[in-house]
Design a protein around this motif. Structure first.
Motif, PDB file in Angstrom:
ATOM      1  N   LYS A   5       0.773  -1.156  -0.070  1.00 21.16           N
ATOM      2  CA  LYS A   5       0.009   0.046  -0.051  1.00 21.16           C
ATOM      3  C   LYS A   5       0.879   1.263   0.059  1.00 21.16           C
ATOM      4  N   SER A 257      -5.058  -7.369  -5.325  1.00 18.68           N
ATOM      5  CA  SER A 257      -4.822  -8.103  -3.945  1.00 18.68           C
ATOM      6  C   SER A 257      -3.601  -8.146  -3.688  1.00 18.68           C
ATOM      7  N   HIS A 321      -4.319  -2.696   6.597  1.00 20.53           N
ATOM      8  CA  HIS A 321      -3.447  -3.579   5.885  1.00 20.53           C
ATOM      9  C   HIS A 321      -3.534  -5.150   6.202  1.00 20.53           C
ATOM     10  N   LYS A 324      -6.895  -6.636   5.605  1.00 20.41           N
ATOM     11  CA  LYS A 324      -7.060  -6.969   4.012  1.00 20.41           C
ATOM     12  C   LYS A 324      -6.450  -8.295   3.778  1.00 20.41           C
ATOM     13  N   ASP A 327      -8.795 -10.916   5.117  1.00 21.26           N
ATOM     14  CA  ASP A 327     -10.063 -10.800   4.210  1.00 21.26           C
ATOM     15  C   ASP A 327      -9.758 -11.973   3.076  1.00 21.26           C
ATOM     16  N   GLU A 328      -8.466 -11.578   2.593  1.00 20.71           N
ATOM     17  CA  GLU A 328      -7.925 -12.718   1.350  1.00 20.71           C
ATOM     18  C   GLU A 328      -7.832 -14.110   1.842  1.00 20.71           C
TER      19      GLU A 328
END
Length: 541
Positions: A5, A257, A321, A324, A327-328
């Motif tokens: 990011k 992703s 971060h 995320k 989540d993946e």
């Protein structure tokens, strides 16, 4: 560098193989550089003392921390000259590295490029970015045999901290696999198999892939970044060290992703599983957050910090971060064995652990990385696979932070003092007790006084025994078919519900302990149930 990011936005689809090599940068970003000067005039015993040659790959170096100490290195293992006796480039060598603060006097004597940055008292000015950058280059050159080129406008990571992350990953992979001594058991992380790691946000130094490849000839890396400037230096560093065949760079965009299974490069190479991810995400949620944090420190804001905002700031900071990544992982699940990330704030660690528990991810690990006398970082990892991290690797945070820890994986079954005459009796009782169970497998090593078993269910309970008696009776009466439920004449492969290890330890003082280790499975109650069963069987000794 730290994370996807923080990288500059690039044109979508501009992803390509930038395979290259890199080295380490200096500890600019870390708060441990609070002091303007640091000194250490004593030579370090056991530290490498000269420019090391890059290690020759070795295919069979063990790195299982649950095993016996590593044997002599195999053919082709590199030797590092130290000015005295040759030092072999072994696991022990790397684990002793940076257990003491580097001696600047020592480094100045061994590296002519570092000596000019020291004053008459062998002090280094940590407010000088050039001095800090040279410290990183020198440590990498002397201790790892790596040559790197670093830009003046990107983060320069501290070598010991990055080194510690790699050491923890090594132990994590080793502890969450069965020891190769037990040859019939699944051992997906042993040193004979190639390991693929993913470094999310590799930065200009590509430090993690470089360190990992030097320590482990069987490791290779996919390294991502969204900053084209950083990637250009990472590519150069990888090539400088001739590691382009083992490190693949991917240029990503912020909207893609973090874990790049959508990359055509991975598809072409047939990479559909990754052994671990690692990441050092940006700590700060905004530029003002960065400045506010720096203002609270004893040194002026951004002193000797060469990092760019793209590396240090992202919306939501490190928590967003890592969220995320979680989540993946909920989608990818076992396509990655261990998802891991460094964490800069203990409050962030608490938040991340709460999220993992909310998602019912109980197979996780946390540890503390200590650098210097004051600076701490944490690492969190989680897995959807059945293999558990070891006690030290998974529960490496002490004191008031015990509430963050995952379930225990090591429990004491019994302890006897002055037990030399009872060792044989305890060993036989343990063996007879476990061998009497209807396990999927059981292997005992008399030499190591430990055994590993795998169970399909709570086979030590009375309920299980009664159930088996009914099944056997039904078979005898001809009421039970041999085939499985769909009548196709085949049996489904049995699933291991609990993998465990029984260890008998005898101290020099004659004290003996029997330990039960949780090695595989997701059912904590099953592990505790076996512990209680074994306690009952040994209590009369």
């Amino acid at each position: 560098m730290e994370t996807n990011k923080r990288k500059a936005v690039v044109e979508a689809g501009d992803e390509h193989n930038l395979a290259g090599e890199g080295g380490l940068a200096s500890p600019v970003r870390e708060p441990e550089a609070k002091r303007q000067k640091q000194t250490n005039n004593e030579d370090i015993q056991g530290q490498p003392a000269q420019e090391a040659t890059k290690p020759t790959p070795e295919s069979d170096r063990p790195h299982n921390t649950r095993s016996a100490p590593p044997s002599e290195p195999g053919p082709g293992q590199a030797v590092v000259a130290t000015g005295g006796k040759p030092r072999k480039w072994t696991d022990e060598y790397f684990r002793k590295l940076y257990t003491k603060d580097p001696s600047f006097k020592h480094l100045g004597q061994k590296d002519p490029d570092f000596a000019p940055f020291l004053d008459s008292k062998n002090q280094l000015d940590f407010n000088d970015p050039s001095a800090v950058m040279q410290l990183t280059k020198t440590l990498l050159k002397i201790d790892y045999g790596l040559i790197i080129d670093l830009p003046s406008d990107r983060l320069c990571p501290p070598v010991p901290n990055r080194h510690n992350y790699i050491l923890w990953l090594t132990s994590l992979l080793s502890s969450s696999s069965y020891h190769p001594h037990f040859s019939s058991l699944p051992d997906q992380n042993n040193s004979s198999r190639s390991i693929i790691g993913l470094d999310i946000g590799t930065g200009a130094s590509a430090i993690y892939p470089l360190l990992g490849c030097v320590q482990h000839p069987s490791w290779s890396f996919i390294a991502t970044d969204i900053d084209a400037h950083s990637l250009s230096f990472a590519k150069r560093n990888i090539h400088l060290n001739n590691l382009q065949d083992r490190i693949t760079l991917l240029h990503r965009t912020p909207d893609q992703s973090l874990i790049p299974f959508d990359s055509p490069i991975l598809t072409t190479r047939g990479i559909d599983r990754i052994d671990f991810t690692m990441c050092n995400p940006p700590f700060y949620s905004s530029p003002s957050d960065l400045l506010s944090s720096a203002a609270k420190k004893s040194r002026p804001p951004l002193t000797a910090c060469t990092g760019a905002p793209v590396e240090m700031v992202c919306a939501g900071g490190e928590v967003a971060h890592i969220f995320k990544m979680i989540d993946e992982s909920l989608v990818l699940r076992e396509k990655v064995t261990w998802y891991t990330s460094m964490v800069g704030k203990v409050t962030s660690l608490e938040t991340v652990v709460e999220r993992l528990r909310k998602e019912k991810i109980q197979n996780y690990a946390v540890t503390e990385l200590v650098q210097g006398k004051q600076t701490k970082r944490w690492v969190v990892g989680w897995s959807f696979a059945g293999m558990r991290a070891g006690e030290a690797e998974g529960r490496g945070v002490s004191g008031v932070w015990k509430k963050l820890l995952p379930p225990v994986v090591s429990m004491e079954v019994g302890m006897w003092k002055d037990s030399r005459e009872q060792v044989g009796k305890v060993v036989e009782r343990v063996k007879q007790t476990v061998e009497g169970l209807e396990l999927m497998s059981w292997e005992w090593s008399g030499e190591r006084m430990r055994g590993v078993g795998r169970a399909r269910a709570n086979v030590w309970s009375r309920a299980w025994r009664r159930k088996r008696e009914r099944e056997m009776k039904a078979v005898e009466e001809g009421k039970k078919k041999e085939e499985d439920g769909d009548g196709n004449g085949t049996r489904e492969e049995e699933e291991c519900k609990l993998g465990f290890e029984v260890v008998i330890e005898v101290g020099k003082d004659g004290e003996m302990k029997v330990l039960l280790l949780w090695r595989e499975g997701h059912d904590q109650g099953l592990f505790e149930s076996l512990w209680g069963y074994l306690q009952g069987k040994l209590k009369d000794i």
